[in-house]
Design an enzyme around this catalytic site. Structure first.
Site, PDB file in Angstrom:
ATOM      1  N   HIS A  47       0.718  -1.415   0.075  1.00 58.04           N
ATOM      2  CA  HIS A  47      -0.129  -0.087   0.002  1.00 58.04           C
ATOM      3  C   HIS A  47       0.851   1.244  -0.112  1.00 58.04           C
ATOM      4  O   HIS A  47       2.099   0.900   0.392  1.00 58.04           O
ATOM      5  CB  HIS A  47      -0.758   0.116   1.070  1.00 58.04           C
ATOM      6  N   GLU A  49       0.881   4.044   1.791  1.00 59.40           N
ATOM      7  CA  GLU A  49       1.314   4.387   3.310  1.00 59.40           C
ATOM      8  C   GLU A  49       2.557   3.307   3.663  1.00 59.40           C
ATOM      9  O   GLU A  49       3.605   3.715   4.237  1.00 59.40           O
ATOM     10  CB  GLU A  49       0.433   4.145   4.200  1.00 59.40           C
ATOM     11  N   CYS A  77      -5.872   2.116   5.627  1.00 59.58           N
ATOM     12  CA  CYS A  77      -6.451   0.873   6.212  1.00 59.58           C
ATOM     13  C   CYS A  77      -6.093   0.510   7.524  1.00 59.58           C
ATOM     14  O   CYS A  77      -5.172   1.216   7.920  1.00 59.58           O
ATOM     15  CB  CYS A  77      -6.225  -0.278   4.902  1.00 59.58           C
ATOM     16  N   CYS A  80      -2.291  -0.400   7.425  1.00 59.17           N
ATOM     17  CA  CYS A  80      -1.418   1.010   7.349  1.00 59.17           C
ATOM     18  C   CYS A  80      -1.683   1.803   8.451  1.00 59.17           C
ATOM     19  O   CYS A  80      -0.328   2.114   9.002  1.00 59.17           O
ATOM     20  CB  CYS A  80      -1.683   1.711   6.212  1.00 59.17           C
TER      21      CYS A  80
END
Length: 146
Positions: A47, A49, A77, A80
């Site tokens: 992801h 992040e 999410c 993250c």
């Protein structure tokens, strides 16, 4: 914030990944930025992040980002958010919500619900070796706590 949203848009436009971008800033200095690379990297943890977090930690030579601010194109999410907390990040700015992400097919909101409602089956299996590892860690003086 604008940069996080800009690289998210560029990521979709290029066909390389989802609409997620992240920028990490430390004391006004642009430390790291990244976009979602899940499909490209065949890695469900890639992801924006997480990618930015990895870059930032390498750049500072450590895992403490408590003096950093995160700008994300979307609410992080649960994975993250947890990783950013482990790094000590206290301030996160974001644009789109996890409900917005769910409305275009991402399951971030569902994962939050599973955590809150404990829908995932979790079963403890006590193991002596695990106890031994915890005991060793506890008694070791040459360690970096995190």
């Amino acid at each position: 914030m604008l940069r996080a949203c800009d690289i998210a848009y560029e990521n979709v436009e290029s066909g390389r990944g989802g609409p997620f971008g992240c920028v990490i800033v430390r004391r006004g200095e642009h430390l790291a930025e990244a976009v979602n690379r899940v499909i490209e990297a065949c890695d469900p943890t890639a992801h924006a992040e997480i990618q930015a977090l990895r870059e930032a930690c390498k750049r500072v030579g450590g895992i403490d980002l408590s003096d950093c601010v995160v700008y994300s194109s979307c609410e992080p999410c649960s994975m993250c958010f947890s990783a950013l907390r482990w790094a000590g990040v206290k301030t996160i700015f974001y644009d789109k919500t996890r409900q917005d992400a769910a409305s275009i097919g991402f399951r971030d909101d569902d994962i939050y619900d599973q955590i809150i409602e404990r829908k995932q089956d979790l079963t403890r299996v006590p193991m002596k070796l695990s106890r031994d590892a915890f005991s060793l860690w506890s008694s070791t003086t040459q360690k970096t706590e995190y």
